[in-house]
Design a protein around this motif. Structure first.
Motif, PDB file in Angstrom:
ATOM      1  N   PHE A  65     -11.615 -44.298  -5.790  1.00 32.32           N
ATOM      2  CA  PHE A  65     -12.317 -45.414  -6.439  1.00 32.32           C
ATOM      3  C   PHE A  65     -13.826 -45.262  -6.278  1.00 32.32           C
ATOM      4  O   PHE A  65     -14.601 -45.383  -7.240  1.00 32.32           O
ATOM      5  CB  PHE A  65     -11.856 -46.747  -5.847  1.00 32.32           C
ATOM      6  CG  PHE A  65     -12.610 -47.916  -6.379  1.00 32.32           C
ATOM      7  CD1 PHE A  65     -12.301 -48.440  -7.636  1.00 32.32           C
ATOM      8  CD2 PHE A  65     -13.662 -48.475  -5.663  1.00 32.32           C
ATOM      9  CE1 PHE A  65     -13.009 -49.507  -8.144  1.00 32.32           C
ATOM     10  CE2 PHE A  65     -14.372 -49.539  -6.181  1.00 32.32           C
ATOM     11  CZ  PHE A  65     -14.049 -50.059  -7.426  1.00 32.32           C
ATOM     12  N   ILE A  66     -14.215 -44.965  -5.048  1.00 36.92           N
ATOM     13  CA  ILE A  66     -15.646 -44.786  -4.793  1.00 36.92           C
ATOM     14  C   ILE A  66     -16.179 -43.594  -5.579  1.00 36.92           C
ATOM     15  O   ILE A  66     -17.288 -43.628  -6.134  1.00 36.92           O
ATOM     16  CB  ILE A  66     -15.904 -44.589  -3.279  1.00 36.92           C
ATOM     17  CG1 ILE A  66     -15.397 -45.809  -2.504  1.00 36.92           C
ATOM     18  CG2 ILE A  66     -17.397 -44.374  -3.001  1.00 36.92           C
ATOM     19  CD1 ILE A  66     -15.447 -45.633  -0.997  1.00 36.92           C
ATOM     20  N   GLU A  67     -15.379 -42.551  -5.627  1.00 35.81           N
ATOM     21  CA  GLU A  67     -15.773 -41.330  -6.328  1.00 35.81           C
ATOM     22  C   GLU A  67     -16.161 -41.628  -7.777  1.00 35.81           C
ATOM     23  O   GLU A  67     -17.208 -41.186  -8.261  1.00 35.81           O
ATOM     24  CB  GLU A  67     -14.617 -40.327  -6.286  1.00 35.81           C
ATOM     25  CG  GLU A  67     -15.009 -38.917  -6.694  1.00 35.81           C
ATOM     26  CD  GLU A  67     -13.803 -37.975  -6.649  1.00 35.81           C
ATOM     27  OE1 GLU A  67     -12.886 -38.228  -5.832  1.00 35.81           O
ATOM     28  OE2 GLU A  67     -13.768 -37.015  -7.438  1.00 35.81           O
ATOM     29  N   VAL A  68     -15.296 -42.385  -8.435  1.00 37.12           N
ATOM     30  CA  VAL A  68     -15.568 -42.736  -9.835  1.00 37.12           C
ATOM     31  C   VAL A  68     -16.884 -43.497  -9.954  1.00 37.12           C
ATOM     32  O   VAL A  68     -17.713 -43.237 -10.824  1.00 37.12           O
ATOM     33  CB  VAL A  68     -14.407 -43.564 -10.417  1.00 37.12           C
ATOM     34  CG1 VAL A  68     -14.766 -44.092 -11.795  1.00 37.12           C
ATOM     35  CG2 VAL A  68     -13.139 -42.727 -10.464  1.00 37.12           C
ATOM     36  N   LYS A  69     -17.073 -44.424  -9.043  1.00 35.01           N
ATOM     37  CA  LYS A  69     -18.302 -45.221  -9.051  1.00 35.01           C
ATOM     38  C   LYS A  69     -19.531 -44.324  -8.906  1.00 35.01           C
ATOM     39  O   LYS A  69     -20.556 -44.512  -9.551  1.00 35.01           O
ATOM     40  CB  LYS A  69     -18.281 -46.227  -7.890  1.00 35.01           C
ATOM     41  CG  LYS A  69     -17.303 -47.346  -8.056  1.00 35.01           C
ATOM     42  CD  LYS A  69     -17.769 -48.311  -9.136  1.00 35.01           C
ATOM     43  CE  LYS A  69     -16.590 -48.939  -9.833  1.00 35.01           C
ATOM     44  NZ  LYS A  69     -16.927 -49.570 -11.103  1.00 35.01           N
ATOM     45  N   ILE A  70     -19.409 -43.353  -7.999  1.00 37.75           N
ATOM     46  CA  ILE A  70     -20.552 -42.459  -7.765  1.00 37.75           C
ATOM     47  C   ILE A  70     -20.843 -41.617  -8.992  1.00 37.75           C
ATOM     48  O   ILE A  70     -22.006 -41.446  -9.396  1.00 37.75           O
ATOM     49  CB  ILE A  70     -20.280 -41.568  -6.538  1.00 37.75           C
ATOM     50  CG1 ILE A  70     -20.359 -42.429  -5.266  1.00 37.75           C
ATOM     51  CG2 ILE A  70     -21.276 -40.410  -6.460  1.00 37.75           C
ATOM     52  CD1 ILE A  70     -19.929 -41.705  -4.014  1.00 37.75           C
TER      53      ILE A  70
END
Lengths: 194, 194, 194, 194
Positions: free
Chosen positions: D126-131
């Motif tokens: 999830f964080i990866e996508v945000k980044i």
DNA sequence: CATGAATGAGGTTTCATTCAT
DNA sequence: AATGAATGAAACCTCATTCAT
């Protein structure tokens, strides 16, 4: 005898028969009887009491049959066969009782053991009286009636139950014939055979 | 066979004999064997493995004795008695095996049951061969050797084990005499008796 | 340090590493170390003492390395990398310590926990001092040295150990580069980026 | 979910949390949950099944929250904080899962381990996508989104859980501030600082 | 010193019995 | 009267530790 109580007793017999006393759980009995586990305790105060009840019931039934089957003045062999044929009806229950008598010796209180033994004793004593009469009438040679009745009964049980665990089961007439062959006639060579 | 292991096996036999398999606790065995509970697990990985070990041991011992006791050219009755007398040594073990065979049916794996049955089969087959020979030699009347050997063996067991639960135990000679009386001679009246 | 004792310690490290403290049995350690189980107790009074000894040993080794690696007047980043690179040598031991520190929290006495914590504390404090100096020298912006050293150390551990459980392991230079990238430079846009 | 079952699960979580899986006894769980030891086995067939149930429950809850917390078009830092703040609700559970994942590696089946890992992966992805989005939008400098998300997540966990074992716990805002300080800005001297 | 058989406290699990509903 | 969730005593089994050899 209540309907639920009967269902429980039959379930217990079935499970004791299959798994033995100790290996049967109250859950199993309840499931087979299709009642709640607690319901069993409405009719029996404990597992052991249930066992005793089953045994007592068997003793009573046994006595009824034995008495109702008392044959009148007849040659020994014939009345002996009649009694045993009647007993055959209880074949499967018998089997259960034998199994339980093995197991209960270990668990049960002396009263239970005594009750269990009384079943066989009942039958043996009945045969014993028959043999004594037969000896008096000269239908049988002299022999110890106690040992003889014990061995006759055991041979019957062996033929009905133990034999079928190894080979094809024997039917009533075969069993009667065999007891007669071995017990009454003997298989040793007789003078007349020559 | 280790000393401690032997003490444990004997304790287990004694307890199984008295209380049965399921009703025997590891604590009991440990107490009887005078060892710690954990010691049992040094020699047997579980209660069931211990049972199997005891049974296997019995099967082996039984086979040895049966083979070593093979009697030579003798009248049937004599060699039959010899074999049974030898078996008498295993009287108490025998009792235990019968009890366990009843109980283990519910617990054990098929292999164990098969092993158990093999003990009796071993003996029955031995007797069966003897009977066949005796019939050929004209020492016995014609009869089914399988059923006859089965019933003879059972009668022996009944006289050795079951009888003593109710009455005074019988000694070797009495047992041999009784088997002869009932089986070979029969108790029916013979022509010659008149 | 005795040869046997060393074998035992290495066996214990290997087994703790693989199965954890509680799940490692003295039997396993003895088997891996190829010594008798009793021998372990010649060198360690209990399993817990053995754990403590291993931890203490690690602490000592750690201190030696840390001290020997103390770099002289150099920009912070460089000496920081040097220290961490040295620590990398202890990667697998480190891994074990982290595993044990997780587990021992639950089992161990307070002393053990303290000993365990001291390993990380040792390193963190070393880094802390470095950071303080770097801030004084104007090599780093103002920040809480305690939190910063803690997070730096953790990031190092995360990159060395946890990352490789999911992806390809990273080599020394990559790790140093990453810590520099994220920690020192930050990934937020800077004025100069425009 | 039943009331008793919930009490047991919570007690198990608490005890696993405090003592770990292996060091937690069923007696402890029963005592904490204020139920009989047997009651636990009404709801879970074994200790290991209970562990699996707790993990499965956590995975489900985690997924729900992660999905429900998806923030809309916002600067990266803000939505990142929102997600992490939401995760904070699971702070203690998280701690437990990390501890168990360490310990279960030794005990558990591969499926359990996989399930455990999936929790962290879920969040990291999830964080990866945000980044990635943030980089595209020019909110963040170029960097590896996989490593960055992994390290951000780990730093969050370190600050929430590991820090408080040594020092005063940090509140939500402090944690957000710290991640921002170290990660986004970096603590290296910038041109503008002069 | 080195060993491993022996030990028993303490762990997990089963199941007859109780009792609130 | 009927139920089955709840219970804990007691079962089986593990393993750190001891001790005779």
């Amino acid at each position: 005898m209540n309907d639920k109580k009967l269902k429980i007793i039959n379930a217990a017999k079935k499970s004791f028969s299959h798994f033995g006393y100790k290996a049967t759980t109250m859950d199993q009995i309840a499931k087979i009887a299709q009642v709640g586990k607690g319901t069993i305790y409405t009719y029996f105060s404990s597992k052991e009491e249930m066992l005793k009840a089953i045994i007592d019931l068997f003793v009573v039934e046994m006595r009824d049959v034995a008495e109702s089957a008392i044959p009148r003045r007849q040659p020994f062999i014939k009345s002996f066969n009649e009694v045993l044929h009647t007993i055959t009806k209880f074949q499967s229950e018998h089997e259960l009782m034998i199994k339980l008598s093995q197991e209960v010796k270990e668990i049960g209180t002396p009263e239970v053991i005594a009750a269990m033994k009384s079943v066989e004793d009942e039958i043996c004593e009945f045969i014993e009286v028959k043999i004594e009469t037969a000896i008096e009438r000269g239908e049988l040679r002299k022999c110890d009636p106690k040992i003889t009745s014990f061995l006759m009964f055991k041979m019957y049980v062996n033929l009905v139950n133990d034999w079928k665990e190894r080979h094809e089961p024997l039917d009533k007439d075969q069993i009667a014939e065999l007891i007669n062959t071995y017990f009454i006639e003997g298989i040793g060579m007789k003078n007349e055979d020559y």
